[in-house]
Write a protein that holds these residues in place. Structure first.
Motif, PDB file in Angstrom:
ATOM      1  N   MET A 222       1.911   1.433  -6.953  1.00 21.45           N
ATOM      2  CA  MET A 222       0.704   0.991  -6.334  1.00 21.45           C
ATOM      3  C   MET A 222      -0.622   0.861  -7.125  1.00 21.45           C
ATOM      4  N   TYR A 223      -1.282  -0.119  -6.835  1.00 17.23           N
ATOM      5  CA  TYR A 223      -2.275  -0.645  -7.604  1.00 17.23           C
ATOM      6  C   TYR A 223      -3.727  -0.327  -6.718  1.00 17.23           C
ATOM      7  N   ARG A 224      -4.741   0.296  -7.554  1.00 16.64           N
ATOM      8  CA  ARG A 224      -5.772   0.782  -6.650  1.00 16.64           C
ATOM      9  C   ARG A 224      -7.031  -0.477  -6.924  1.00 16.64           C
ATOM     10  N   ILE A 225      -7.512  -0.645  -5.695  1.00 17.88           N
ATOM     11  CA  ILE A 225      -8.630  -1.483  -5.758  1.00 17.88           C
ATOM     12  C   ILE A 225      -9.904  -0.747  -6.207  1.00 17.88           C
ATOM     13  N   ILE A 226     -10.332  -1.167  -7.225  1.00 14.98           N
ATOM     14  CA  ILE A 226     -11.642  -0.411  -7.940  1.00 14.98           C
ATOM     15  C   ILE A 226     -12.803  -0.862  -7.401  1.00 14.98           C
ATOM     16  N   LYS A 227     -12.875  -1.994  -7.032  1.00 10.73           N
ATOM     17  CA  LYS A 227     -14.237  -2.556  -6.566  1.00 10.73           C
ATOM     18  C   LYS A 227     -13.777  -3.645  -5.631  1.00 10.73           C
ATOM     19  N   LYS A 228     -14.583  -3.831  -4.426  1.00 11.67           N
ATOM     20  CA  LYS A 228     -14.423  -5.054  -3.707  1.00 11.67           C
ATOM     21  C   LYS A 228     -15.806  -5.529  -3.247  1.00 11.67           C
ATOM     22  N   VAL A 229     -16.092  -7.012  -3.513  1.00 14.68           N
ATOM     23  CA  VAL A 229     -17.288  -7.621  -3.194  1.00 14.68           C
ATOM     24  C   VAL A 229     -16.826  -8.684  -2.226  1.00 14.68           C
TER      25      VAL A 229
ATOM     26  N   ILE B  60       1.082 -12.237  -9.179  1.00 16.77           N
ATOM     27  CA  ILE B  60       1.566 -12.072  -8.160  1.00 16.77           C
ATOM     28  C   ILE B  60       1.621 -11.030  -7.305  1.00 16.77           C
ATOM     29  N   LEU B  61       0.876 -10.793  -6.018  1.00 16.53           N
ATOM     30  CA  LEU B  61       0.945  -9.546  -5.239  1.00 16.53           C
ATOM     31  C   LEU B  61       1.651  -9.635  -3.971  1.00 16.53           C
ATOM     32  N   ARG B  62       1.909  -8.383  -3.489  1.00 12.51           N
ATOM     33  CA  ARG B  62       2.247  -8.209  -2.228  1.00 12.51           C
ATOM     34  C   ARG B  62       1.282  -7.075  -1.624  1.00 12.51           C
ATOM     35  N   VAL B  63       0.714  -7.184  -0.479  1.00 11.15           N
ATOM     36  CA  VAL B  63      -0.320  -6.376   0.228  1.00 11.15           C
ATOM     37  C   VAL B  63       0.554  -4.989   0.520  1.00 11.15           C
ATOM     38  N   ASP B  64       1.678  -5.262   1.138  1.00 12.93           N
ATOM     39  CA  ASP B  64       2.414  -3.927   1.520  1.00 12.93           C
ATOM     40  C   ASP B  64       3.897  -4.249   1.574  1.00 12.93           C
ATOM     41  N   GLU B  65       4.653  -3.288   2.271  1.00  9.08           N
ATOM     42  CA  GLU B  65       6.014  -3.168   2.101  1.00  9.08           C
ATOM     43  C   GLU B  65       6.754  -4.627   2.475  1.00  9.08           C
ATOM     44  N   ASN B  66       6.379  -5.111   3.799  1.00  4.14           N
ATOM     45  CA  ASN B  66       7.019  -6.265   4.424  1.00  4.14           C
ATOM     46  C   ASN B  66       6.362  -7.706   3.725  1.00  4.14           C
ATOM     47  N   GLY B  67       5.331  -7.356   2.928  1.00  4.37           N
ATOM     48  CA  GLY B  67       4.547  -8.630   2.625  1.00  4.37           C
ATOM     49  C   GLY B  67       5.038  -9.679   1.869  1.00  4.37           C
ATOM     50  N   GLU B  68       4.465 -10.887   1.949  1.00  3.93           N
ATOM     51  CA  GLU B  68       5.380 -11.974   0.907  1.00  3.93           C
ATOM     52  C   GLU B  68       4.488 -11.865  -0.259  1.00  3.93           C
ATOM     53  N   ARG B  69       5.358 -12.645  -1.221  1.00  4.39           N
ATOM     54  CA  ARG B  69       4.730 -12.611  -2.658  1.00  4.39           C
ATOM     55  C   ARG B  69       3.699 -13.877  -2.673  1.00  4.39           C
TER      56      ARG B  69
ATOM     57  N   LEU C 267      -8.780  -7.129   4.345  1.00  2.00           N
ATOM     58  CA  LEU C 267      -9.033  -5.860   5.283  1.00  2.00           C
ATOM     59  C   LEU C 267      -8.986  -4.455   4.348  1.00  2.00           C
ATOM     60  N   LYS C 268      -8.475  -4.702   3.368  1.00  2.16           N
ATOM     61  CA  LYS C 268      -8.360  -3.442   2.317  1.00  2.16           C
ATOM     62  C   LYS C 268      -9.792  -3.069   1.602  1.00  2.16           C
ATOM     63  N   SER C 269      -9.886  -1.736   1.589  1.00  3.49           N
ATOM     64  CA  SER C 269     -11.301  -1.431   1.086  1.00  3.49           C
ATOM     65  C   SER C 269     -11.177  -0.884  -0.405  1.00  3.49           C
ATOM     66  N   GLU C 270     -12.269  -0.796  -0.895  1.00  2.00           N
ATOM     67  CA  GLU C 270     -12.283   0.037  -2.064  1.00  2.00           C
ATOM     68  C   GLU C 270     -11.506   1.471  -2.225  1.00  2.00           C
ATOM     69  N   ASN C 271     -10.818   1.529  -3.464  1.00  4.99           N
ATOM     70  CA  ASN C 271     -10.099   2.739  -3.539  1.00  4.99           C
ATOM     71  C   ASN C 271      -8.705   2.711  -2.657  1.00  4.99           C
ATOM     72  N   ASP C 272      -8.572   1.642  -1.866  1.00  2.68           N
ATOM     73  CA  ASP C 272      -7.128   1.277  -1.227  1.00  2.68           C
ATOM     74  C   ASP C 272      -6.279   1.015  -2.209  1.00  2.68           C
ATOM     75  N   TYR C 273      -4.915   0.962  -1.817  1.00  7.43           N
ATOM     76  CA  TYR C 273      -4.130   0.454  -2.839  1.00  7.43           C
ATOM     77  C   TYR C 273      -3.160  -0.868  -2.371  1.00  7.43           C
ATOM     78  N   ILE C 274      -2.906  -1.758  -3.139  1.00  4.59           N
ATOM     79  CA  ILE C 274      -1.912  -2.657  -2.957  1.00  4.59           C
ATOM     80  C   ILE C 274      -0.763  -2.721  -3.362  1.00  4.59           C
ATOM     81  N   GLN C 275       0.437  -2.744  -2.794  1.00  2.00           N
ATOM     82  CA  GLN C 275       1.686  -2.628  -2.911  1.00  2.00           C
ATOM     83  C   GLN C 275       2.310  -2.900  -4.345  1.00  2.00           C
ATOM     84  N   ASP C 276       2.305  -4.150  -4.550  1.00  2.00           N
ATOM     85  CA  ASP C 276       2.586  -4.860  -5.885  1.00  2.00           C
ATOM     86  C   ASP C 276       1.704  -5.738  -6.455  1.00  2.00           C
TER      87      ASP C 276
END
Lengths: 269, 459
Positions: free
Chosen positions: A1-8, A35-44, A75-84
């Motif tokens: 999991m990869y943490r969102i440090i900052k969101k603007v 390449i990212l996936r937001v969550d478990e069923n997410g696309e790349r 929709l993700k906020s700072e300190n949330d995590y991205i799956q991949d």
């Protein structure tokens, strides 16, 4: 999991995020993507790297909320995590400091990947001019960042709310067209229109392609493009190519494979 | 008394139903069936089956344990030589390997070695512990497919600290993105990988060696040795007109969307688009997997077009494909794809004939002039092989490559041109089988172990 440090939030459509991704930040260079996936069923989905900080082990991405994945990411906020969050992928942009005078042309969210390339060229001592285009002045992102690294900066907006009313190509035509290199990143139609002009003046023009991809490592072949009459994979051979050689018509065709599907999917929500 | 010349038939899902879902086709032996089948093994003194097995599983020994109903012991015997038995039991081309060598093959059916291997693997549910003493040597394995996983497992049980780097978000390589659910359920792959993790192997996903880090970085970071098991890589471009039309997929993309990204499930966000008629080009396992997958996704007509006469895919899968309504068009090759509005709508085919090649003895083929015809289709899947992935070789100075980018490795030790760097599997051989990749991973692990055992003590 990869943490969102900052969101603007840059505007209604476009968001910037700084992500903690040590395996990406270690070796990434301008021009490369992740390449990212937001969550478990997410696309790349592939997104070009806008900036990076090796000490902080972070990578900055900028995305436009156009499809399901980018909307969910928004929709993700700072300190949330991205799956991949995998990368860096693709080749670094071919940055050649022998190009003394460089013109960067960015359209819409394509302004974001243009930034690290111009920044690196400026640091190398080049003269850097930029033309940035968008729907309205508000849609032109990173204005301040670019003003720090550009000798001349021009804007083109659909409604005339910033700079000239019209397209980036309208401004391009008015420049002296004496650059050593043009870098154009934006919608396919913009990149094509730019190369139609620069070709006449024989100014080398690099474009950055962002076709539909899955793995981003050359395996699937989904991102294939015809460059100079040969099939290339945007992920391992690109994403930057010589704009004169790219078959834009085919790129635009291939980009629409899943249009119908996406419309259905979003309509159902 | 049963006729011992005949094997115990395996239960399978009914073809007319299974070709609409992704459930595993082969149901597997019950305990009684497995014991009954095991009794057909003659326990040969000179077991030819073992000679046919690329990883030398002591086949008669494990089958003896099944006869005694000691299924867990049977499993442990297999596991001494094979780290992925539940996978091998399902996907190995047994008819060309162990079963092809079985003495019973001469007068009847060979012993169903693969099905017995699968039975004991599925039966076994004990969590194994790694009791090996740590030797403080760190190994980096690149790729978590069959080659990498086998190499990692072999080294872990010898006391090495192993870290596997995987480019995708899920480990397993081709077992996860390539081979479909109905042939190799992903749950089985997960179980096998969990067993490897249980041995202390660390798997880090989303790391692309060659991009995120180089091999030099790994050695600099303190890994004592590196094994490259990065797989074959790029789909082979046929180079015929119209190849980039929409709805022409390379099999890798098609299968990855369905297997890895679960496009067949309703909640998947990755779409797949196919038409009523699907034409698959190629004759290997990938082609047959693609065709059967297309059928399951709802294609009405699915064709496999192959330029030769004999389909090289695994025998059982060819039978399954025919049962499921896949049609084979042999001695035929595409020469051009024809589109409409950017989408493929037909393939121009040409008939081929076989030639007896003098050089290799292998039958070559040529196109029959004037035999071209149009074949209408909505979707094309190209499964015409793979070429090497340049990501690692392009950034690793001193890494010798051959034959269009394949990584050179010694045939005995699997060592590359760089000391302490080994390689195996499709990255070395080009597209081949799961078991041959495992064989390479195992050989490399043994060579790495031998190297460190013989290494003079350094200060």
């Amino acid at each position: 999991m990869y943490r969102i440090i900052k969101k603007v939030i840059l505007n209604n459509d476009v968001t910037m995020m700084e992500i903690h991704a040590p395996f990406v930040s270690r070796r990434c260079e301008p021009g490369q993507f992740i390449i990212l996936r937001v969550d478990e069923n997410g696309e790349r989905i592939p997104l070009t790297i806008t900036d990076y900080n090796r000490e902080k082990e972070t990578v900055t991405i900028i995305f436009q909320k156009v499809g399901l994945t980018t909307k969910k990411l928004g929709l993700k906020s700072e300190n949330d995590y991205i799956q991949d969050f995998a990368g860096p992928l693709g080749n670094p942009a071919p940055i050649n400091i022998k190009n003394k005078r460089v013109l960067g042309i960015g359209g819409g969210v394509g302004i974001a990947p243009l930034y690290p390339q111009i920044k690196k060229l400026k640091e190398a001592g080049c003269i850097t001019d930029v033309i940035l285009g968008g729907k309205t002045g508000e849609h032109i992102i990173l204005k301040n960042n670019f003003s720090e690294i550009s000798d001349n900066i021009y804007f083109a907006t659909d409604d005339g709310s910033l700079g000239e009313k019209g397209f980036v190509t309208d401004i391009l035509k008015k420049t002296e067209l004496s650059y050593d290199l043009v870098i154009a990143i934006g919608p396919l139609i913009m990149m094509k229109s730019v190369t139609d002009i620069t070709k006449k003046y024989n100014i080398k023009t690099n474009v950055s392609l962002n076709p539909i991809m899955i793995d981003g490592t050359g395996m699937c072949g989904g991102c294939r493009v015809t460059v100079g009459g040969k099939t290339k994979f945007a992920c391992v051979d690109g994403p930057d190519f010589d704009g004169f050689e790219v078959d834009f018509k085919e790129c635009m065709e291939r980009q629409t494979v899943y249009d119908e599907k996406h419309i259905c999917f979003m309509g159902a929500k | 008394m049963n006729d011992l010349r005949k094997k115990v038939q395996i239960k399978e899902l009914i073809s007319a139903e299974r070709n609409k879902n992704f459930e595993e086709v082969v149901i597997g032996y019950s305990e009684e069936e497995a014991v009954s089948e095991s009794q057909r093994c003659l326990n040969c003194k000179n077991p030819m089956c073992v000679k046919g097995c690329p990883v030398n599983v002591p086949i008669p020994d494990f089958i003896e344990k099944i006869k005694e109903r000691k299924f867990n012991e049977a499993y442990k015997i297999i596991k001494t030589e094979n780290f992925l038995p539940a996978v091998c039991g399902r996907v190995c081309p047994q008819e060309k390997q162990c079963e092809g060598n079985c003495i019973r093959n001469k007068t009847g059916d060979s012993v169903s070695i693969g099905k017995l291997e699968r039975f004991v693997s599925d039966y076994y549910s004990v969590n194994e512990e790694n009791t090996a003493e740590k030797n403080n040597k760190k190994i980096a394995v690149i790729g978590s497919g069959p080659a990498g996983i086998t190499c990692a497992g072999e080294l872990a049980v010898k006391g090495y600290e192993v870290t596997v780097f995987e480019a995708l978000h899920i480990p397993g390589g081709v077992l996860s993105y390539g081979i479909p659910e109905f042939r190799l359920p992903k749950k089985i792959v997960e179980n096998e990988i969990d067993k490897i993790k249980n041995l202390g192997v660390k798997i880090i996903t989303n790391v692309i060696i060659g991009k995120s880090m180089t091999i030099d970085d790994l050695l600099y970071d303190g890994y004592d040795s590196v094994f490259i098991g990065s797989g074959a890589g790029l789909p082979r471009i046929m180079g015929i007109p119209g190849e980039n039309l929409k709805e022409i997929y390379y099999a890798n993309e098609f299968l990855t969307r369905v297997n890895l990204m679960k496009a067949y499930k309703k909640d998947s966000e990755t779409p797949i688009k196919i038409g009523k008629t699907v034409t698959v080009i190629g004759g290997g396992n990938v082609a047959v997997d693609s065709a059967r997958t297309a059928k399951r996704l709802g294609a009405e007509k699915v064709f496999i077009v192959y330029r030769r006469e004999e389909i090289p895919a695994r025998e059982e899968e060819i039978i399954h494909a025919r049962e499921e309504g896949i049609e084979f068009i042999l001695l035929t090759s595409p020469v051009k794809f024809i589109g409409e509005n950017g989408f493929v709508k037909a393939v121009e085919m040409v008939k081929t004939k076989l030639l007896e090649s003098e050089k290799s003895g292998k039958k070559d083929f040529c196109e029959i002039e004037g035999s071209n015809y149009l074949f209408e289709t909505d979707t094309v899947i190209i499964a015409a092989g793979q070429t090497s992935n340049p990501i690692i070789s392009s950034v690793t100075p001193g890494l010798k490559i051959y034959g269009n980018g394949k990584i050179f490795a010694d045939s005995e030790t699997n060592q590359t041109s760089i000391k302490k760097v080994y390689a195996g599997g499709d990255a070395v051989t080009g597209a081949a089988t799961v078991i041959s990749a495992m064989e390479a991973g195992k050989k490399a692990a043994l060579a790495i172990d031998k190297y460190f055992k013989n290494e003079p003590e350094t200060v």
